[in-house]
Design a protein around this motif. Structure first.
Motif, PDB file in Angstrom:
ATOM      1  N   ILE A 163       0.927  -1.352   0.019  1.00 27.05           N
ATOM      2  CA  ILE A 163      -0.020   0.089  -0.010  1.00 27.05           C
ATOM      3  C   ILE A 163       0.899   1.135  -0.250  1.00 27.05           C
ATOM      4  CG2 ILE A 163      -1.842   1.285   1.104  1.00 27.05           C
ATOM      5  CD1 ILE A 163      -2.396  -1.808   0.288  1.00 27.05           C
ATOM      6  N   LEU A 164       0.560   2.090  -1.041  1.00 26.79           N
ATOM      7  CA  LEU A 164       1.188   3.251  -1.056  1.00 26.79           C
ATOM      8  C   LEU A 164       0.197   4.478  -0.221  1.00 26.79           C
ATOM      9  CD1 LEU A 164       3.389   5.556  -2.106  1.00 26.79           C
ATOM     10  CD2 LEU A 164       2.205   5.676  -4.228  1.00 26.79           C
ATOM     11  N   ASP A 165       0.678   5.257   0.505  1.00 25.63           N
ATOM     12  CA  ASP A 165      -0.283   6.345   1.359  1.00 25.63           C
ATOM     13  C   ASP A 165      -0.098   7.456   0.777  1.00 25.63           C
ATOM     14  OD1 ASP A 165      -1.731   7.696   3.028  1.00 25.63           O
ATOM     15  OD2 ASP A 165      -0.567   7.196   4.716  1.00 25.63           O
ATOM     16  N   HIS A 166      -1.124   7.940  -0.128  1.00 27.25           N
ATOM     17  CA  HIS A 166      -0.932   9.413  -0.781  1.00 27.25           C
ATOM     18  C   HIS A 166      -1.212  10.534   0.176  1.00 27.25           C
ATOM     19  CE1 HIS A 166      -2.056  12.680  -3.624  1.00 27.25           C
ATOM     20  NE2 HIS A 166      -0.992  12.326  -4.016  1.00 27.25           N
ATOM     21  N   THR A 167      -1.673  10.407   1.460  1.00 27.29           N
ATOM     22  CA  THR A 167      -1.947  11.205   2.178  1.00 27.29           C
ATOM     23  C   THR A 167      -0.870  11.586   3.202  1.00 27.29           C
ATOM     24  OG1 THR A 167      -2.894   9.846   4.159  1.00 27.29           O
ATOM     25  CG2 THR A 167      -4.311  10.214   2.414  1.00 27.29           C
ATOM     26  N   GLU A 168       0.012  11.012   3.012  1.00 29.43           N
ATOM     27  CA  GLU A 168       1.466  11.292   4.055  1.00 29.43           C
ATOM     28  C   GLU A 168       1.808  12.774   3.625  1.00 29.43           C
ATOM     29  OE1 GLU A 168       3.161   9.617   6.541  1.00 29.43           O
ATOM     30  OE2 GLU A 168       2.635   7.727   6.111  1.00 29.43           O
ATOM     31  N   SER A 169       2.476  13.506   4.479  1.00 27.45           N
ATOM     32  CA  SER A 169       3.370  14.574   4.169  1.00 27.45           C
ATOM     33  C   SER A 169       4.510  14.207   3.634  1.00 27.45           C
ATOM     34  CB  SER A 169       3.594  15.356   5.605  1.00 27.45           C
ATOM     35  OG  SER A 169       4.693  14.538   6.381  1.00 27.45           O
ATOM     36  N   GLU A 170       5.228  15.121   2.885  1.00 30.86           N
ATOM     37  CA  GLU A 170       6.515  14.922   2.301  1.00 30.86           C
ATOM     38  C   GLU A 170       7.677  14.052   3.200  1.00 30.86           C
ATOM     39  OE1 GLU A 170       8.264  17.496  -1.360  1.00 30.86           O
ATOM     40  OE2 GLU A 170       9.246  17.865   0.462  1.00 30.86           O
ATOM     41  N   THR A 171       7.713  14.849   4.301  1.00 31.92           N
ATOM     42  CA  THR A 171       8.700  14.365   5.267  1.00 31.92           C
ATOM     43  C   THR A 171       8.347  13.004   5.910  1.00 31.92           C
ATOM     44  OG1 THR A 171       9.367  16.725   5.987  1.00 31.92           O
ATOM     45  CG2 THR A 171      10.199  14.974   7.300  1.00 31.92           C
ATOM     46  N   SER A 172       7.305  12.892   6.340  1.00 34.09           N
ATOM     47  CA  SER A 172       6.837  11.834   6.803  1.00 34.09           C
ATOM     48  C   SER A 172       6.947  10.651   5.742  1.00 34.09           C
ATOM     49  CB  SER A 172       5.470  11.568   7.175  1.00 34.09           C
ATOM     50  OG  SER A 172       4.655  10.412   7.863  1.00 34.09           O
ATOM     51  N   LEU A 173       6.514  10.839   4.614  1.00 29.14           N
ATOM     52  CA  LEU A 173       6.756   9.676   3.518  1.00 29.14           C
ATOM     53  C   LEU A 173       8.099   9.148   3.274  1.00 29.14           C
ATOM     54  CD1 LEU A 173       4.799   8.485   1.098  1.00 29.14           C
ATOM     55  CD2 LEU A 173       6.154  10.067  -0.275  1.00 29.14           C
ATOM     56  N   LEU A 174       9.069  10.320   3.283  1.00 31.26           N
ATOM     57  CA  LEU A 174      10.520   9.869   3.020  1.00 31.26           C
ATOM     58  C   LEU A 174      10.989   9.218   4.366  1.00 31.26           C
ATOM     59  CD1 LEU A 174      13.193  10.137   1.705  1.00 31.26           C
ATOM     60  CD2 LEU A 174      13.247  12.363   2.759  1.00 31.26           C
ATOM     61  N   ALA A 175      10.662   9.475   5.636  1.00 38.08           N
ATOM     62  CA  ALA A 175      11.093   8.995   6.796  1.00 38.08           C
ATOM     63  C   ALA A 175      10.735   7.539   6.745  1.00 38.08           C
ATOM     64  CB  ALA A 175      10.707   9.524   7.999  1.00 38.08           C
ATOM     65  N   GLN A 315      12.526   5.770  -3.258  1.00 39.36           N
ATOM     66  CA  GLN A 315      11.656   6.289  -4.699  1.00 39.36           C
ATOM     67  C   GLN A 315      11.373   7.625  -4.350  1.00 39.36           C
ATOM     68  OE1 GLN A 315       8.805   3.730  -6.159  1.00 39.36           O
ATOM     69  NE2 GLN A 315       8.130   5.103  -7.889  1.00 39.36           N
ATOM     70  N   SER A 316      10.637   7.704  -2.828  1.00 42.12           N
ATOM     71  CA  SER A 316      10.069   9.128  -2.694  1.00 42.12           C
ATOM     72  C   SER A 316      11.204  10.298  -2.589  1.00 42.12           C
ATOM     73  CB  SER A 316       9.391   8.937  -1.345  1.00 42.12           C
ATOM     74  OG  SER A 316      10.382   8.302  -0.214  1.00 42.12           O
ATOM     75  N   TYR A 317      12.419   9.958  -2.271  1.00 37.44           N
ATOM     76  CA  TYR A 317      13.442  10.840  -2.341  1.00 37.44           C
ATOM     77  C   TYR A 317      13.944  11.267  -3.798  1.00 37.44           C
ATOM     78  CZ  TYR A 317      17.675  13.487  -1.487  1.00 37.44           C
ATOM     79  OH  TYR A 317      18.820  14.376  -1.780  1.00 37.44           O
ATOM     80  N   THR A 318      13.827  10.334  -4.741  1.00 40.62           N
ATOM     81  CA  THR A 318      14.018  10.320  -5.997  1.00 40.62           C
ATOM     82  C   THR A 318      12.897  11.625  -6.547  1.00 40.62           C
ATOM     83  OG1 THR A 318      14.950   8.512  -6.456  1.00 40.62           O
ATOM     84  CG2 THR A 318      14.143   9.616  -8.070  1.00 40.62           C
ATOM     85  N   ALA A 319      11.661  11.490  -6.073  1.00 37.84           N
ATOM     86  CA  ALA A 319      10.604  12.274  -6.593  1.00 37.84           C
ATOM     87  C   ALA A 319      10.718  13.650  -5.976  1.00 37.84           C
ATOM     88  CB  ALA A 319       9.222  11.748  -6.159  1.00 37.84           C
ATOM     89  N   GLN A 320      11.278  13.534  -4.782  1.00 38.74           N
ATOM     90  CA  GLN A 320      11.453  14.960  -4.266  1.00 38.74           C
ATOM     91  C   GLN A 320      12.508  15.603  -4.580  1.00 38.74           C
ATOM     92  OE1 GLN A 320      10.928  14.511   0.221  1.00 38.74           O
ATOM     93  NE2 GLN A 320       9.279  13.028  -0.141  1.00 38.74           N
ATOM     94  N   THR A 321      13.592  15.298  -5.097  1.00 38.23           N
ATOM     95  CA  THR A 321      14.343  15.918  -5.787  1.00 38.23           C
ATOM     96  C   THR A 321      14.488  16.165  -7.152  1.00 38.23           C
ATOM     97  OG1 THR A 321      15.720  13.947  -5.985  1.00 38.23           O
ATOM     98  CG2 THR A 321      16.162  15.196  -4.000  1.00 38.23           C
ATOM     99  N   ARG A 322      14.033  15.168  -8.092  1.00 37.84           N
ATOM    100  CA  ARG A 322      14.084  15.130  -9.377  1.00 37.84           C
ATOM    101  C   ARG A 322      12.668  16.089 -10.017  1.00 37.84           C
ATOM    102  NH1 ARG A 322      16.806  10.769 -13.075  1.00 37.84           N
ATOM    103  NH2 ARG A 322      16.314  12.470 -14.512  1.00 37.84           N
ATOM    104  N   CYS A 323      11.834  16.220  -9.103  1.00 42.64           N
ATOM    105  CA  CYS A 323      10.549  17.202  -9.447  1.00 42.64           C
ATOM    106  C   CYS A 323      10.790  18.395  -9.217  1.00 42.64           C
ATOM    107  CB  CYS A 323       9.394  16.599  -8.520  1.00 42.64           C
ATOM    108  SG  CYS A 323       8.851  15.057  -9.250  1.00 42.64           S
ATOM    109  N   ILE A 324      11.746  19.001  -8.292  1.00 45.73           N
ATOM    110  CA  ILE A 324      12.114  20.267  -8.254  1.00 45.73           C
ATOM    111  C   ILE A 324      12.364  21.012  -9.782  1.00 45.73           C
ATOM    112  CG2 ILE A 324      13.699  21.976  -7.247  1.00 45.73           C
ATOM    113  CD1 ILE A 324      14.599  19.831  -5.447  1.00 45.73           C
TER     114      ILE A 324
END
Length: 412
Positions: A163-175, A315-324
């Motif tokens: 399960i992927l949780d789309h309701t997490e905050s950016e930091t919580s998702l990464l952690a 993967q979440s870190y990749t999105a948070q950096t490559r999407c800038i």
């Protein structure tokens, strides 16, 4: 009330339809389904026609095109200086513009999962307006519950596995993803260092991997030339690939070893869409708040502290950096799930998944009153193709609408 009862049969008297998504985002379902048919038992194939839909921008569905040379230009996702950060942002902006120019605004501005869910609804209607049966693995679980939010009365069975949780905050998702990857790595390191089946028995495997990664970041390791990957691999790329390898290992799939650092191929439009569209979906789905170097340095400090071996190579870190700097409208903040249906929805999650945190599954289930979470006490990403008790429970739900007792934990 739901239009379709859980034991509904096809109005035509023929097999019911079962829509499948393998996640990614970016996996080409039309190519993957034939390869996994052996994993579907007779009670599934006799009951359902299995429907493979390549989501928009992927595979056979008008695949997204971008500048291959720009994709293949290596750029560090772990900047340490202002100049490193500036290079990353400029690279992201240039690559995003190339996707916009080659694929058009319609693609780049409308790759978010809600639009994908609406595409599934359009196909469901086109195939006879039969009730929706949906099996979503990994990212496919997000398609599943976002479909249910939009069309709660059109569901017969709907299942998310991993399960992927789309309701997490950016930091919580990464952690949470960094921690679940570290947990899987540590479990692997213990097994590899103590099992007679391992080529590394007797060694401190975690320290060995640390040394290999450090050395490869200074002197990339040659891996041979060939289409679809670079000629060598860095330490950062080893850690990003190792997450995928651990995800597949529990199912006996070793193909992750061949992925290495994925490169785009000039004449492989569909294959490149696995790389390009996956990024486009992530950039369209998730807010990306890191706008300065200090933002990324905080994230690096967080993951290096909580995950000292794998260090946030997820993967979440990749999105948070490559999407800038990605073009298009900014994604909206991740809202809580609002889903009102009496139809039982089933979520399945392994306790030691290297990609999807058990925290995500518990949080998603808590937001959907009609849902049940089935837990597998084991390793690996997703559970359906493990062919054990969990697979049998999933099949019982899909075929008969049978849901497990809440808080059920299975061993295989």
């Amino acid at each position: 009330m739901n239009r379709y009862q859980s034991n509904a049969t096809s109005r035509s008297g023929k097999k019911k339809n079962l829509f499948i998504n393998y996640g990614g985002p970016g996996i080409i379902t039309t190519q993957t389904l034939p390869l996994t048919l052996i994993g579907f038992t007779a009670d599934i194939t006799s009951e359902f026609d299995l429907i493979a839909l390549d989501p928009r921008g992927i595979g056979s569905s008008s695949p997204i095109q971008c500048d291959v040379d720009l994709w293949n230009k290596r750029i560090s996702l772990f900047p340490k200086t202002e100049s490193d950060f500036t290079r990353l942002v400029h690279h992201n902006q240039a690559f995003g513009r190339s996707c916009l120019e080659k694929s058009g605004m319609l693609h780049i501005y409308h790759m978010e999962t809600q639009s994908v869910a609406r595409d599934f609804e359009g196909l469901r209607i086109a195939l006879g307006d039969e009730p929706m049966n949906f099996l979503g693995l990994s990212y496919g679980s997000q398609i599943a519950y976002q479909y249910a939010q939009l069309f709660p009365h059109n569901i017969r069975t709907l299942l998310g596995d991993g399960i992927l949780d789309h309701t997490e905050s950016e930091t919580s998702l990464l952690a949470s993803e960094a921690q679940t990857y570290e947990d899987s790595f540590n479990r692997f390191a213990v097994w590899a260092g103590t099992s007679e089946e391992s080529a590394l028995v007797g060694q401190d495997v975690a320290s060995l991997v640390d040394r290999v990664v450090c050395k490869a970041n200074h002197y990339p390791i040659p891996v041979g030339s060939g289409p679809g990957h670079f000629d060598d691999i860095t330490g950062d790329e080893i850690l990003f690939n190792l997450q995928d390898i651990l995800a597949l290992a529990a199912t006996g799939n070793g193909t992750g070893h061949a992925s290495l650092a994925p490169a785009a191929v000039e004449d492989d439009v569909q294959g490149n869409s696995i790389l390009f569209a996956g990024l486009a979906v992530n950039c369209a789905d998730w807010p990306h708040h890191s706008t300065k170097l200090s933002d990324l340095l905080y994230k690096q400090q967080l993951t290096e502290t909580w995950a000292p071996h794998t260090r946030g190579h997820v993967q979440s870190y990749t999105a948070q950096t490559r999407c800038i700097g990605w073009p298009g409208p900014a994604p909206v903040a991740n809202p809580q799930i609002e889903l009102h249906t009496e139809t039982p929805i089933l979520f399945v999650q392994s306790l030691h998944d290297p990609e999807c945190s058990y925290t995500w599954a518990v949080n998603v289930q808590a937001q959907i009153p009609s849902s049940i979470l089935l837990t597998r006490d084991g390793d690996g990403h997703t559970s359906y193709f493990t062919e054990g008790e969990t697979t049998a429970a999933i099949n019982a739900y899909l075929v008969n609408g049978t849901v497990p007792v809440p808080n059920t934990v299975l061993e295989s």
